[in-house]
Design a protein around this motif. Structure first.
Motif, PDB file in Angstrom:
ATOM      1  N   ARG A   1      21.705  36.663  59.670  1.00 28.50           N
ATOM      2  CA  ARG A   1      22.365  35.449  60.176  1.00 28.50           C
ATOM      3  C   ARG A   1      22.611  34.395  59.108  1.00 28.50           C
ATOM      4  O   ARG A   1      22.549  33.194  59.370  1.00 28.50           O
ATOM      5  CB  ARG A   1      21.592  34.845  61.363  1.00 28.50           C
ATOM      6  CG  ARG A   1      21.494  35.801  62.528  1.00 28.50           C
ATOM      7  CD  ARG A   1      20.846  35.164  63.729  1.00 28.50           C
ATOM      8  NE  ARG A   1      20.760  36.122  64.829  1.00 28.50           N
ATOM      9  CZ  ARG A   1      21.762  36.424  65.645  1.00 28.50           C
ATOM     10  NH1 ARG A   1      22.929  35.842  65.495  1.00 28.50           N
ATOM     11  NH2 ARG A   1      21.597  37.298  66.608  1.00 28.50           N
ATOM     12  N   TYR A   2      22.854  34.863  57.900  1.00 23.90           N
ATOM     13  CA  TYR A   2      23.409  33.945  56.898  1.00 23.90           C
ATOM     14  C   TYR A   2      24.870  33.736  57.250  1.00 23.90           C
ATOM     15  O   TYR A   2      25.543  34.665  57.718  1.00 23.90           O
ATOM     16  CB  TYR A   2      23.404  34.581  55.508  1.00 23.90           C
ATOM     17  CG  TYR A   2      22.100  34.570  54.757  1.00 23.90           C
ATOM     18  CD1 TYR A   2      21.774  33.503  53.927  1.00 23.90           C
ATOM     19  CD2 TYR A   2      21.227  35.650  54.823  1.00 23.90           C
ATOM     20  CE1 TYR A   2      20.586  33.511  53.204  1.00 23.90           C
ATOM     21  CE2 TYR A   2      20.047  35.660  54.097  1.00 23.90           C
ATOM     22  CZ  TYR A   2      19.734  34.587  53.287  1.00 23.90           C
ATOM     23  OH  TYR A   2      18.567  34.600  52.568  1.00 23.90           O
ATOM     24  N   GLU A   3      25.401  32.563  56.976  1.00 23.93           N
ATOM     25  CA  GLU A   3      26.850  32.443  56.883  1.00 23.93           C
ATOM     26  C   GLU A   3      27.200  33.146  55.586  1.00 23.93           C
ATOM     27  O   GLU A   3      26.701  32.767  54.516  1.00 23.93           O
ATOM     28  CB  GLU A   3      27.277  30.977  56.829  1.00 23.93           C
ATOM     29  CG  GLU A   3      27.301  30.333  58.197  1.00 23.93           C
ATOM     30  CD  GLU A   3      27.936  28.959  58.160  1.00 23.93           C
ATOM     31  OE1 GLU A   3      28.891  28.734  57.388  1.00 23.93           O
ATOM     32  OE2 GLU A   3      27.452  28.092  58.900  1.00 23.93           O
ATOM     33  N   THR A   4      28.026  34.157  55.657  1.00 25.33           N
ATOM     34  CA  THR A   4      28.183  35.085  54.538  1.00 25.33           C
ATOM     35  C   THR A   4      29.584  35.018  53.929  1.00 25.33           C
ATOM     36  O   THR A   4      30.578  35.034  54.659  1.00 25.33           O
ATOM     37  CB  THR A   4      27.906  36.526  55.043  1.00 25.33           C
ATOM     38  OG1 THR A   4      26.608  36.536  55.639  1.00 25.33           O
ATOM     39  CG2 THR A   4      27.954  37.539  53.917  1.00 25.33           C
ATOM     40  N   GLY A   5      29.626  34.968  52.610  1.00 24.91           N
ATOM     41  CA  GLY A   5      30.913  34.925  51.911  1.00 24.91           C
ATOM     42  C   GLY A   5      31.179  36.210  51.154  1.00 24.91           C
ATOM     43  O   GLY A   5      30.302  36.719  50.460  1.00 24.91           O
ATOM     44  N   ALA A   6      32.399  36.739  51.308  1.00 28.01           N
ATOM     45  CA  ALA A   6      32.850  37.885  50.502  1.00 28.01           C
ATOM     46  C   ALA A   6      33.912  37.356  49.533  1.00 28.01           C
ATOM     47  O   ALA A   6      33.985  36.153  49.296  1.00 28.01           O
ATOM     48  CB  ALA A   6      33.398  38.975  51.423  1.00 28.01           C
ATOM     49  N   GLY A   7      34.729  38.248  48.961  1.00 22.16           N
ATOM     50  CA  GLY A   7      35.812  37.739  48.119  1.00 22.16           C
ATOM     51  C   GLY A   7      36.204  38.669  46.987  1.00 22.16           C
ATOM     52  O   GLY A   7      35.525  39.672  46.721  1.00 22.16           O
ATOM     53  N   ILE A   8      37.289  38.304  46.345  1.00 19.76           N
ATOM     54  CA  ILE A   8      37.868  39.146  45.282  1.00 19.76           C
ATOM     55  C   ILE A   8      38.546  38.274  44.222  1.00 19.76           C
ATOM     56  O   ILE A   8      38.790  37.091  44.431  1.00 19.76           O
ATOM     57  CB  ILE A   8      38.964  40.089  45.849  1.00 19.76           C
ATOM     58  CG1 ILE A   8      40.066  39.276  46.575  1.00 19.76           C
ATOM     59  CG2 ILE A   8      38.393  41.149  46.743  1.00 19.76           C
ATOM     60  CD1 ILE A   8      41.329  40.048  46.837  1.00 19.76           C
ATOM     61  N   MET A   9      38.885  38.942  43.104  1.00 21.82           N
ATOM     62  CA  MET A   9      39.837  38.366  42.153  1.00 21.82           C
ATOM     63  C   MET A   9      41.158  39.116  42.335  1.00 21.82           C
ATOM     64  O   MET A   9      41.152  40.342  42.542  1.00 21.82           O
ATOM     65  CB  MET A   9      39.339  38.570  40.727  1.00 21.82           C
ATOM     66  CG  MET A   9      38.235  37.616  40.358  1.00 21.82           C
ATOM     67  SD  MET A   9      37.726  37.872  38.652  1.00 21.82           S
ATOM     68  CE  MET A   9      36.848  39.403  38.799  1.00 21.82           C
ATOM     69  N   VAL A  10      42.243  38.390  42.226  1.00 25.47           N
ATOM     70  CA  VAL A  10      43.571  38.991  42.411  1.00 25.47           C
ATOM     71  C   VAL A  10      44.214  39.149  41.034  1.00 25.47           C
ATOM     72  O   VAL A  10      44.248  38.199  40.249  1.00 25.47           O
ATOM     73  CB  VAL A  10      44.448  38.096  43.321  1.00 25.47           C
ATOM     74  CG1 VAL A  10      45.822  38.719  43.529  1.00 25.47           C
ATOM     75  CG2 VAL A  10      43.750  37.858  44.654  1.00 25.47           C
ATOM     76  N   GLY A  11      44.726  40.363  40.759  1.00 26.09           N
ATOM     77  CA  GLY A  11      45.376  40.612  39.472  1.00 26.09           C
ATOM     78  C   GLY A  11      44.541  41.479  38.558  1.00 26.09           C
ATOM     79  O   GLY A  11      44.874  41.635  37.381  1.00 26.09           O
ATOM     80  N   LEU A  12      43.462  42.043  39.085  1.00 26.46           N
ATOM     81  CA  LEU A  12      42.631  42.937  38.265  1.00 26.46           C
ATOM     82  C   LEU A  12      43.435  44.159  37.840  1.00 26.46           C
ATOM     83  O   LEU A  12      44.259  44.670  38.618  1.00 26.46           O
ATOM     84  CB  LEU A  12      41.430  43.418  39.096  1.00 26.46           C
ATOM     85  CG  LEU A  12      40.287  42.428  39.306  1.00 26.46           C
ATOM     86  CD1 LEU A  12      39.405  42.885  40.458  1.00 26.46           C
ATOM     87  CD2 LEU A  12      39.465  42.296  38.025  1.00 26.46           C
ATOM     88  N   PRO A  13      43.207  44.645  36.626  1.00 29.80           N
ATOM     89  CA  PRO A  13      43.909  45.868  36.228  1.00 29.80           C
ATOM     90  C   PRO A  13      43.530  47.029  37.161  1.00 29.80           C
ATOM     91  O   PRO A  13      42.350  47.203  37.471  1.00 29.80           O
ATOM     92  CB  PRO A  13      43.398  46.123  34.796  1.00 29.80           C
ATOM     93  CG  PRO A  13      42.219  45.235  34.610  1.00 29.80           C
ATOM     94  CD  PRO A  13      42.330  44.109  35.570  1.00 29.80           C
ATOM     95  N   GLY A  14      44.524  47.743  37.639  1.00 34.43           N
ATOM     96  CA  GLY A  14      44.261  48.872  38.537  1.00 34.43           C
ATOM     97  C   GLY A  14      44.305  48.495  40.005  1.00 34.43           C
ATOM     98  O   GLY A  14      44.188  49.355  40.877  1.00 34.43           O
ATOM     99  N   GLN A  15      44.493  47.210  40.295  1.00 34.98           N
ATOM    100  CA  GLN A  15      44.560  46.751  41.698  1.00 34.98           C
ATOM    101  C   GLN A  15      46.039  46.722  42.101  1.00 34.98           C
ATOM    102  O   GLN A  15      46.872  46.256  41.339  1.00 34.98           O
ATOM    103  CB  GLN A  15      43.993  45.339  41.730  1.00 34.98           C
ATOM    104  CG  GLN A  15      43.850  44.677  43.069  1.00 34.98           C
ATOM    105  CD  GLN A  15      43.452  43.208  42.847  1.00 34.98           C
ATOM    106  OE1 GLN A  15      44.155  42.475  42.145  1.00 34.98           O
ATOM    107  NE2 GLN A  15      42.354  42.792  43.424  1.00 34.98           N
ATOM    108  N   ASP A  16      46.364  47.219  43.278  1.00 32.93           N
ATOM    109  CA  ASP A  16      47.762  47.138  43.725  1.00 32.93           C
ATOM    110  C   ASP A  16      47.802  46.574  45.148  1.00 32.93           C
ATOM    111  O   ASP A  16      46.767  46.190  45.714  1.00 32.93           O
ATOM    112  CB  ASP A  16      48.469  48.497  43.621  1.00 32.93           C
ATOM    113  CG  ASP A  16      47.773  49.566  44.452  1.00 32.93           C
ATOM    114  OD1 ASP A  16      46.972  49.198  45.338  1.00 32.93           O
ATOM    115  OD2 ASP A  16      48.015  50.760  44.213  1.00 32.93           O
ATOM    116  N   ALA A  17      49.011  46.540  45.714  1.00 32.61           N
ATOM    117  CA  ALA A  17      49.170  45.918  47.038  1.00 32.61           C
ATOM    118  C   ALA A  17      48.335  46.638  48.097  1.00 32.61           C
ATOM    119  O   ALA A  17      47.791  46.002  49.001  1.00 32.61           O
ATOM    120  CB  ALA A  17      50.648  45.898  47.423  1.00 32.61           C
ATOM    121  N   ALA A  18      48.219  47.968  47.975  1.00 34.28           N
ATOM    122  CA  ALA A  18      47.447  48.725  48.974  1.00 34.28           C
ATOM    123  C   ALA A  18      45.963  48.352  48.889  1.00 34.28           C
ATOM    124  O   ALA A  18      45.283  48.189  49.914  1.00 34.28           O
ATOM    125  CB  ALA A  18      47.641  50.222  48.751  1.00 34.28           C
TER     126      ALA A  18
END
Ligand code: SF4
Length: 351
Positions: free
Chosen positions: A204-221
């Motif tokens: 029951r933590y308020e939990t945060g996830a997340g990402i960086m956008v533009g990483l090499p190898g990352q695409d729209a999918a």
């Protein structure tokens, strides 16, 4: 979405995808991919307007402030993109004393900010006992809401921190793609990361996830899967910022992420998860001088000013440029307040 991967989306398709996204329920992966593949700011404008309207309807005009204190830049991991990685011998390492951390917490309270974020690399110097005692002192002496961002720990640690008074925990999931996760994190496993996030929710933590956008190898999918994962985790917060290459990492020569894809992901997360807390990240402000305003205009509702003492702040070197600008906390807060009010938003402060 990397700079080179921005296939054109057929005209009219954006409108159709957006209409479906504006409805309730989980977005369709193909719609997300179509919108994430669009590199035309004009075409994306209706998406940004829809996200802003959804933000206003779901969480209102308030911008929540969280004062962040980065108390140790030691890290035992070696994430390919991060300046704090263990093998970066050029970085001078520091650990703040309990007294220094408490003083920084009081500075957060004095600025009328209700929440303290305690962040560090993965540093086992801080045993469960040390951290519990620190959390207890902060809660007892300041009464602040305490958010932790300390990386992966055993479930028992998360439980002990919760018992000691911690309220929230940020742990970016980094990427939904198992293969990309493996390439970027030579010494950690995605399944463990996801397990940690599940434990945090169970506790029951308020939990945060997340990402960086533009990483090499990352695409729209991959980004579409990230948004669906944030939704399925029922994350209470998601940190979405650009990838900025650090010169002392193996990704030094890779291109930076770009503003538009970050805004697109922010807007889509707001539509997919209407009540989520979305920070306007410092990294986006590094990439663009109006980054914060831009993020607030497409769904963001949180800002995290840095209360780490300036001598240490410079050494919390996650990515280049993050400590440029004023070191004067009062000046930073004044600028921030003006900017937020200028955007037609209100500030959450304690009385
Ligand atoms: S991203 Fe976090 S865990 Fe990875 S090297 Fe940097 S501080 Fe350590």
């Amino acid at each position: 979405m990397p700079r080179q991967a921005a296939p054109m989306t057929a005209p009219g398709k954006i409108t159709d995808c957006l209409e479906r996204l504006k409805g309730s329920g989980l977005p369709q992966r193909d719609d997300l991919i179509a919108l994430l593949s669009c590199a035309d700011e004009k075409e994306l404008k209706p998406l940004f307007l829809a996200a802003d309207a959804r933000r206003k309807a779901a969480v209102g005009d308030v911008v929540h402030l969280r004062g962040i204190v980065e108390f140790s830049n030691y890290c035992e991991r070696n994430c390919l993109y991060c300046g704090l990685r263990r093998v970066n011998r050029q970085l001078k390492r520091y650990r703040m004393s309990n007294r220094e951390i408490l003083e920084a917490a009081f500075a957060v309270k004095a600025a009328k900010i209700p929440t303290l974020v305690l962040q560090s690399g993965e540093d086992s110097f801080y045993t469960t006992e040390k951290l519990c005692s620190l959390i207890q002192s902060i809660k007892a002496e300041t009464g602040l809401v305490v958010t932790l961002s300390l990386g992966e720990r055993p479930r028992n640690d998360y439980h002990a921190f919760r018992e000691a008074g911690a309220d929230r925990y940020l742990l970016k999931h980094e990427t939904a793609s198992p293969s990309l996760y493996g390439r970027l994190h030579p010494d950690s496993r995605q399944e463990n990361r996801l397990q940690c996030l599940k434990w945090l929710k169970e506790l029951r933590y308020e939990t945060g996830a997340g990402i960086m956008v533009g990483l090499p190898g990352q695409d729209a999918a991959v980004l579409a899967d990230d948004i669906l994962l944030i939704s399925s985790l029922k994350a209470d917060m998601a940190g979405i910022g650009p990838f900025l290459p650090h010169p002392q990492t193996p990704l030094a020569a890779c291109p930076s992420g770009m503003v538009l894809p970050v805004l697109t992901v922010l807007a889509l997360v707001r539509l997919a998860c209407p009540t989520i807390n979305l920070p306007a990240t410092t990294a986006l402000s590094v990439l663009h001088p109006e980054g914060r305003k831009k993020a607030l205009a497409v769904g963001a509702n949180v800002v995290m000013p840095d209360f780490t003492p300036p001598a240490y702040r410079r050494l919390y070197d996650l990515y280049p440029g993050r400590t440029a600008g004023s070191e004067d906390t009062e000046l930073i807060m004044e600028t921030l307040k003006k900017e937020i009010i200028c955007c037609g938003r209100t500030l959450q402060v304690t009385t």
